[in-house]
Write a protein that holds these residues in place. Sequence first.
Motif, PDB file in Angstrom:
ATOM      1  N   ALA A   1       0.732  -1.196  -0.104  1.00 42.80           N
ATOM      2  CA  ALA A   1      -0.014   0.102  -0.023  1.00 42.80           C
ATOM      3  C   ALA A   1       0.634   1.359   0.113  1.00 42.80           C
ATOM      4  O   ALA A   1       0.562   2.076  -0.841  1.00 42.80           O
ATOM      5  N   THR A   2       1.984   1.293   0.842  1.00 40.70           N
ATOM      6  CA  THR A   2       2.651   2.321   0.947  1.00 40.70           C
ATOM      7  C   THR A   2       3.626   2.431  -0.219  1.00 40.70           C
ATOM      8  O   THR A   2       3.899   3.714  -1.016  1.00 40.70           O
ATOM      9  N   ALA A   3       3.987   1.315  -0.964  1.00 42.40           N
ATOM     10  CA  ALA A   3       4.813   1.341  -2.164  1.00 42.40           C
ATOM     11  C   ALA A   3       3.911   2.025  -3.444  1.00 42.40           C
ATOM     12  O   ALA A   3       4.475   2.913  -4.318  1.00 42.40           O
ATOM     13  N   LEU A   4       2.596   1.537  -3.581  1.00 41.37           N
ATOM     14  CA  LEU A   4       1.845   2.079  -4.329  1.00 41.37           C
ATOM     15  C   LEU A   4       1.612   3.510  -4.442  1.00 41.37           C
ATOM     16  O   LEU A   4       1.436   4.458  -5.386  1.00 41.37           O
ATOM     17  N   ALA A   5       1.260   4.075  -3.145  1.00 44.81           N
ATOM     18  CA  ALA A   5       1.104   5.444  -2.853  1.00 44.81           C
ATOM     19  C   ALA A   5       2.388   6.052  -3.342  1.00 44.81           C
ATOM     20  O   ALA A   5       2.265   7.109  -3.771  1.00 44.81           O
ATOM     21  N   THR A   6       3.555   5.734  -2.880  1.00 43.69           N
ATOM     22  CA  THR A   6       4.914   6.454  -3.348  1.00 43.69           C
ATOM     23  C   THR A   6       5.093   6.391  -4.727  1.00 43.69           C
ATOM     24  O   THR A   6       5.342   7.425  -5.532  1.00 43.69           O
ATOM     25  N   LEU A   7       4.654   5.463  -5.708  1.00 45.41           N
ATOM     26  CA  LEU A   7       4.972   5.443  -6.832  1.00 45.41           C
ATOM     27  C   LEU A   7       3.971   6.382  -7.584  1.00 45.41           C
ATOM     28  O   LEU A   7       4.125   6.757  -8.779  1.00 45.41           O
ATOM     29  N   GLN A   8       2.871   6.529  -7.070  1.00 43.66           N
ATOM     30  CA  GLN A   8       1.868   7.346  -7.673  1.00 43.66           C
ATOM     31  C   GLN A   8       2.138   8.865  -7.408  1.00 43.66           C
ATOM     32  O   GLN A   8       1.626   9.933  -8.408  1.00 43.66           O
ATOM     33  N   GLN A   9       2.918   9.055  -6.849  1.00 46.29           N
ATOM     34  CA  GLN A   9       3.448  10.594  -6.418  1.00 46.29           C
ATOM     35  C   GLN A   9       4.668  10.851  -7.266  1.00 46.29           C
ATOM     36  O   GLN A   9       5.141  12.045  -7.416  1.00 46.29           O
ATOM     37  N   ILE A  10       5.431   9.800  -7.844  1.00 42.95           N
ATOM     38  CA  ILE A  10       6.564  10.056  -8.569  1.00 42.95           C
ATOM     39  C   ILE A  10       6.421  10.475 -10.119  1.00 42.95           C
ATOM     40  O   ILE A  10       5.750   9.804 -10.662  1.00 42.95           O
TER      41      ILE A  10
END
Length: 115
Positions: free
Chosen positions: A32-41
């Motif tokens: 969940a954290t990884a997906l949220a991080t990727l969406q911000q890059i």
Amino acid sequence: MENTARAILRYAHLSPYKARQVINLIRGKDVATALATLQQIPKKSARIVEKLLKSAISNAELKGMDIDNLYIAKIHAEEGPMLKRYTPKAHGRATMIRRRFSHIYVYLAEKQEEK
């Protein structure tokens, strides 16, 4: 690795160096954290890795794993084949253009409960 789910993307039209810039940000995190991080890059490689991560999550769901308890156990990018092209330069010379490809691997595992 028996209780893991994986997804592999081969021949991604992306240099491994650029893929590793994004991969290093999400290594070891829960999904969940990884997906949220990727969406911000704001990078092309982030879109590619995000799609691959979603595929790995789907594979884990098919295996009957608990999605809320998943984390990225292992993720890496390797160099694929290289297309070589030539472009003309001054004084009759030619310079090589290297079009790089990469293979990206994602392995997900469930967190072990501490007893």
